[in-house]
Design a protein around this motif. Sequence first.
Motif, mmCIF file in Angstrom:
data_model
loop_
_atom_site.group_PDB
_atom_site.id
_atom_site.type_symbol
_atom_site.label_atom_id
_atom_site.label_comp_id
_atom_site.label_asym_id
_atom_site.label_seq_id
_atom_site.Cartn_x
_atom_site.Cartn_y
_atom_site.Cartn_z
ATOM 1 N N ARG A 102 0.836 -1.211 0.000
ATOM 2 C CA ARG A 102 0.000 0.000 0.000
ATOM 3 C C ARG A 102 0.871 1.261 0.000
ATOM 4 O O ARG A 102 0.535 2.255 -0.652
ATOM 5 C CB ARG A 102 -0.929 -0.004 1.219
ATOM 6 C CG ARG A 102 -2.124 -0.949 1.062
ATOM 7 C CD ARG A 102 -3.174 -0.679 2.128
ATOM 8 N NE ARG A 102 -2.712 -1.038 3.460
ATOM 9 C CZ ARG A 102 -2.817 -2.247 3.986
ATOM 10 N NH1 ARG A 102 -3.366 -3.224 3.284
ATOM 11 N NH2 ARG A 102 -2.401 -2.486 5.223
ATOM 12 N N ARG A 103 1.976 1.205 0.720
ATOM 13 C CA ARG A 103 2.871 2.356 0.757
ATOM 14 C C ARG A 103 3.490 2.599 -0.622
ATOM 15 O O ARG A 103 3.612 3.749 -1.064
ATOM 16 C CB ARG A 103 3.983 2.142 1.787
ATOM 17 C CG ARG A 103 4.899 3.354 1.933
ATOM 18 C CD ARG A 103 5.873 3.204 3.077
ATOM 19 N NE ARG A 103 6.764 2.071 2.914
ATOM 20 C CZ ARG A 103 6.727 0.960 3.632
ATOM 21 N NH1 ARG A 103 5.829 0.819 4.591
ATOM 22 N NH2 ARG A 103 7.569 -0.020 3.415
ATOM 23 N N ILE A 104 3.859 1.529 -1.302
ATOM 24 C CA ILE A 104 4.437 1.666 -2.643
ATOM 25 C C ILE A 104 3.442 2.317 -3.589
ATOM 26 O O ILE A 104 3.784 3.234 -4.346
ATOM 27 C CB ILE A 104 4.869 0.281 -3.185
ATOM 28 C CG1 ILE A 104 6.085 -0.230 -2.414
ATOM 29 C CG2 ILE A 104 5.198 0.365 -4.678
ATOM 30 C CD1 ILE A 104 6.498 -1.648 -2.765
ATOM 31 N N VAL A 105 2.187 1.869 -3.541
ATOM 32 C CA VAL A 105 1.151 2.427 -4.418
ATOM 33 C C VAL A 105 0.937 3.909 -4.127
ATOM 34 O O VAL A 105 0.845 4.734 -5.044
ATOM 35 C CB VAL A 105 -0.167 1.642 -4.249
ATOM 36 C CG1 VAL A 105 -1.331 2.405 -4.859
ATOM 37 C CG2 VAL A 105 -0.049 0.277 -4.908
ATOM 38 N N LEU A 106 0.878 4.242 -2.848
ATOM 39 C CA LEU A 106 0.647 5.636 -2.461
ATOM 40 C C LEU A 106 1.778 6.557 -2.917
ATOM 41 O O LEU A 106 1.544 7.659 -3.406
ATOM 42 C CB LEU A 106 0.469 5.741 -0.945
ATOM 43 C CG LEU A 106 -0.849 5.209 -0.378
ATOM 44 C CD1 LEU A 106 -0.802 5.210 1.150
ATOM 45 C CD2 LEU A 106 -2.019 6.059 -0.868
#
Length: 209
Positions: free
Chosen positions: A121-125
């Motif tokens: 999720r952090r990568i996507v954000l």
Amino acid sequence: MIASLRGTVTHVGLHSAVIDVNGMGMLVQATPQTLSSLHVGREALVQTAMIVREDSMTLYGFTDADQREVFETLLSVSGVGPRIALAVLAVHTPEAIRVAASTGDDKAFSKVSGIGPKGARRIVLELADKLVPLGTADSPAAARWQDQVLAAMTGLGWSEKDANAAIDAAVAEAPDVAAGGNVGEILKLTLRRLGTDGARARAPRQQVS
């Protein structure tokens, strides 16, 4: 900064290869896909990124500049180091990574060993505004500028088929311009691809009865 290596491949392992450049053996870490394209005894050209640490200098190799660019962009994500970035490229193509980032598909990154749900999720954000699919109209914004450029081209007398082909070529040539969504700039680039300076349009084709 060592941006590329050209030389004779002297060793190919599971995670790295050695390329002899003028008598100097350069160790390069790479994905299985890149390593499979290297053959001992043959000359190879590998795009590289150098990561300098306090106690080491490591070269990472890629088959093309696009892979290297995505690798370096992945490194901008907090918590993502070279090993994880390389693992992502081992699972997904650069374009698949762009699509996953732009569409918020965190599950795509969860498939990579070493990346959990929170990390995905952090990568996507953090990548949402940094990686944009090349030459696609998957997003509403992309669809809008493509429709506007196409309408302008057909209004100037170009056939829809020729206009679409020129738009695709222009986007492939300058993806950064397309990512910006500036209709005027994209139209100018498309007209240039069609061999005109934009000052005049090609006359509509005459129909043969």
